[in-house]
Design a protein around this motif. Structure first.
Motif, PDB file in Angstrom:
ATOM      1  N   GLU A 384       0.841  -1.200   0.000  1.00 54.77           N
ATOM      2  CA  GLU A 384       0.000   0.000   0.000  1.00 54.77           C
ATOM      3  C   GLU A 384       0.873   1.246   0.000  1.00 54.77           C
ATOM      4  N   THR A 388      -0.980   7.481   0.483  1.00 53.48           N
ATOM      5  CA  THR A 388      -2.449   7.478   0.512  1.00 53.48           C
ATOM      6  C   THR A 388      -3.021   6.653   1.661  1.00 53.48           C
ATOM      7  N   ARG A 389      -2.224   5.874   2.310  1.00 54.78           N
ATOM      8  CA  ARG A 389      -2.688   4.949   3.345  1.00 54.78           C
ATOM      9  C   ARG A 389      -3.461   5.650   4.456  1.00 54.78           C
ATOM     10  N   THR A 421      -4.792   2.238  -2.681  1.00 56.17           N
ATOM     11  CA  THR A 421      -3.817   2.325  -3.771  1.00 56.17           C
ATOM     12  C   THR A 421      -2.496   1.737  -3.304  1.00 56.17           C
ATOM     13  N   CYS A 434      -5.175   0.596  -8.063  1.00 57.08           N
ATOM     14  CA  CYS A 434      -6.202   1.216  -7.224  1.00 57.08           C
ATOM     15  C   CYS A 434      -7.384   0.254  -7.199  1.00 57.08           C
ATOM     16  N   SER A 448     -11.850  11.750  -0.894  1.00 57.16           N
ATOM     17  CA  SER A 448     -10.632  10.982  -0.625  1.00 57.16           C
ATOM     18  C   SER A 448     -10.298  10.073  -1.810  1.00 57.16           C
ATOM     19  N   THR A 449     -11.313   9.536  -2.478  1.00 59.44           N
ATOM     20  CA  THR A 449     -11.087   8.728  -3.676  1.00 59.44           C
ATOM     21  C   THR A 449     -10.408   9.565  -4.759  1.00 59.44           C
ATOM     22  N   LYS A 452      -6.779  10.147  -3.728  1.00 54.97           N
ATOM     23  CA  LYS A 452      -5.951   8.940  -3.792  1.00 54.97           C
ATOM     24  C   LYS A 452      -5.597   8.580  -5.233  1.00 54.97           C
ATOM     25  N   GLN A 455      -2.910  10.992  -6.428  1.00 52.58           N
ATOM     26  CA  GLN A 455      -1.567  10.658  -5.947  1.00 52.58           C
ATOM     27  C   GLN A 455      -1.036   9.376  -6.581  1.00 52.58           C
TER      28      GLN A 455
END
Length: 591
Positions: A384, A388-389, A421, A434, A448-449, A452, A455
């Protein structure tokens, strides 16, 4: 001349002043935004000169988006523009409107103001022509949403909306969007992914209508005002949440009563912002766009200790039965003759059919995010992304029960948000992946999607490796209001950056892929449709049947149905999906 009056306009103390409008309920402000006498796209054409229509069509709904070449005189001189305007009804003259709507076929022609596939096809042609002729693009927004019918699905409306956003994301010319009246749902977001987004003072910008939001939240449409208040849909609230760049004043009062001052105000605002965009060299237009969309959205962060309290790598695969080859049939199974079926199901057949009942189409399970990681990547290769974690959803609206719901979803699914991701390998070759978990709030598209995927796309660019996205979920998440929907053009910009660098984007379309997910990353890249997947398109089956009052056709929105319509050209079985993907990845690295 006859006029239309909303109930609050009939009150003696209502005088159209800013103070009087401020006292209106949120739902009344929503009603004001689509008052039938508010100026429409064709009314605003007087702002421009040398106006010339293009791509006129007789196809159903094509008039819901109209396109014109034009010129706008600015302080620095004339600017060639391409106008792409949503025209929600034939006129803003209420007396004429009543007369027109009495004519046979007129109401059907205008389709309740909802654009059809032909509408978005016209917009796409105009965007391409604008680039060819070096015209700045101005989109004008006024819609209750895109057409929710089986006819629209047959015309590929999800992909055409997605292609509009992609075209605007990649346009070589500057782009401006103006929300004139009501800009609702995917019908609006199709054309608002621009370099500058403006909104008339008394317009609204929303992910879902207050009535529909109320129906989902409270099981009744009677609390539409509360839903409107919760969702924060006015232009002022959109500016506060930084999903528009500026408000165009309606200086004398609402545009339906003072149209000329509103039209003059729009002209002045356009001239001002076009001056800013014209100063950007053409070769820097896309880079400036990237910097704008990079800032869109808000999210929260959590610690490793918080993640440890819920994190589990959960699978939703049905285990192989011990001792026999059969699994219990699901309750309520009926054959095509309507008779109940009780016989157990052969496990190997169920796996071959991707957990879908061959007799009635019932899906026994939907796989988890970690299931797709195991299917797509080399065993044990997933790592991961640290970047983004820790990114998680943020309750920016104080939406009722949302914060508690997020906590519950984390414990239920074992993941921090709907999308993961990370890095991995396919056939030993590095990739970025992803994956979406439908179990987390239905995989709905949220801020947030968007961040992510942004990034993850940057990581793919930095490492020059393909990005694989597994699509699942429904519309944009209403709990985050229009901010969730505005994150959809953001990922189009992100993925266009990857493709512009010659790096492939692979999208795995799974069950379900609807609404915001479909028009977002579901419409991008090399599309692999999962065998026996269903519920793929823009509007959900239940929504369509409620709207039209009739049942959808057999196999509607399944990969089989989409293949017949020409949209699902590459269907893969989860059991062999790894090999299909490996072949594509190897081609990239070989070349």
């Amino acid at each position: 001349m006859k006029h239309f009056y909303l109930p609050f306009e009939k009150k003696q103390d209502f005088d159209y002043s800013a103070a009087a409008i401020e006292k209106l309920s949120e739902y009344e402000k929503y009603q004001l935004s689509f008052h039938p006498e508010r100026p429409k796209y064709l009314d605003y054409l007087q702002v421009f000169k040398n106006v010339e229509p293009c791509f006129e069509s007789n196809l159903h709904g094509s008039n819901l988006i109209q396109t014109h070449r034009a010129v706008l005189d600015t302080a620095s001189g004339p600017v060639k523009v391409m106008l792409v305007g949503q025209q929600s009804s034939p006129t803003s003259n209420f007396e004429q409107l009543q007369q027109l709507m009495r004519k046979n076929g007129t109401a059907e022609q205008w389709n309740q103001g909802m654009p059809t596939p032909a509408s978005y096809e016209r917009a796409l042609k105009a965007i391409k022509l604008a680039e060819k002729e070096a015209r700045l693009i101005i989109t004008m927004i006024d819609t209750p949403g895109a057409d929710p019918t089986e006819e629209a699905e047959s015309g590929g409306i999800a992909w055409k909306i997605g292609h509009c956003m992609q075209a605007l994301a990649e346009a070589s010319v500057p782009t401006i969007s103006v929300i004139m009246n009501r800009g609702c749902s995917g019908g609006a977001i199709a054309l608002t992914g621009c370099d500058i987004v403006l909104a008339m003072e008394y317009s609204t910008y929303l992910v879902i209508s207050p009535e529909a939001c109320s129906s989902i939240l409270f099981r009744t449409r009677d609390k539409a005002n509360l839903a409107a208040e919760i969702s924060q849909i006015t232009s002022k609230e959109a500016l506060h949440h930084k999903i528009i760049d500026a408000i165009i004043a309606e200086p004398d009062g609402p545009a339906h009563r003072f149209p000329q001052s509103a039209i003059a105000s729009l002209r002045a605002s356009l001239c001002n912002h076009i001056e800013q965009l014209s100063a950007i060299p053409q070769e820097e237009v896309f880079d400036a766009r990237v910097q704008r969309w990079k800032q869109i959205g808000r999210w929260d962060r959590i610690t490793e200790e918080e993640i440890a309290s819920f994190e589990q790598h959960r699978s939703r695969r049905i285990a192989r039965p011990e001792g026999n080859m059969f699994v219990q049939r699901h309750k309520g199974c009926r054959g095509s003759d309507g008779k109940r079926i009780y016989d157990p199901v052969l496990y190997s057949a169920l796996i071959d059919d991707n957990y879908v009942c061959k007799d009635c189409g019932y899906r026994y399970t939907r796989l988890s995010a970690y299931d797709y990681i195991d299917i797509v990547l080399d065993q044990g290769s997933f790592r991961e992304h640290e970047a983004t974690r820790h990114l998680v959803d943020l309750d920016i609206l104080g939406f009722p029960g949302y914060s508690q719901k997020i906590l519950e979803e984390r414990k239920k699914t074992g993941i921090a948000s709907a999308l993961l991701t990370g890095d991995g390998t396919v056939g030993g070759k590095p990739v970025v992946i992803c994956v979406t978990d439908f179990g987390f709030l239905g995989g709905s598209f949220c801020m947030s999607t968007g961040e992510k995927i942004w990034q993850a796309s940057q990581i793919a660019l930095d490492r020059k490796c393909p990005i694989i996205i597994q699509a699942a979920g429904g519309g944009a998440r209403m709990h985050e209001g229009c901010s969730s929907m505005v994150s959809i053009p953001k990922i189009h910009v992100a993925l266009s950056r990857v493709e512009k660098a010659g790096i492939p984007v692979l999208t795995i379309i799974t069950d379900p892929t609807l609404g915001g997910v479909a028009i977002g990353f579901g419409s991008r890249g090399i599309q692999l449709f999962e065998h026996k997947a269903g519920n793929i398109g823009f509007s959900g089956k239940r929504v369509i049947e409620q709207y039209t009052g009739k049942k959808t056709s057999h196999d509607f929105q399944t990969t089989t149905w989409l293949q017949e319509k020409g949209y699902a050209n590459h269907i893969v079985n989860p059991m062999s999906m790894h090999m299909d993907i490996e072949a594509i990845i190897n081609d990239f690295y070989r070349n």
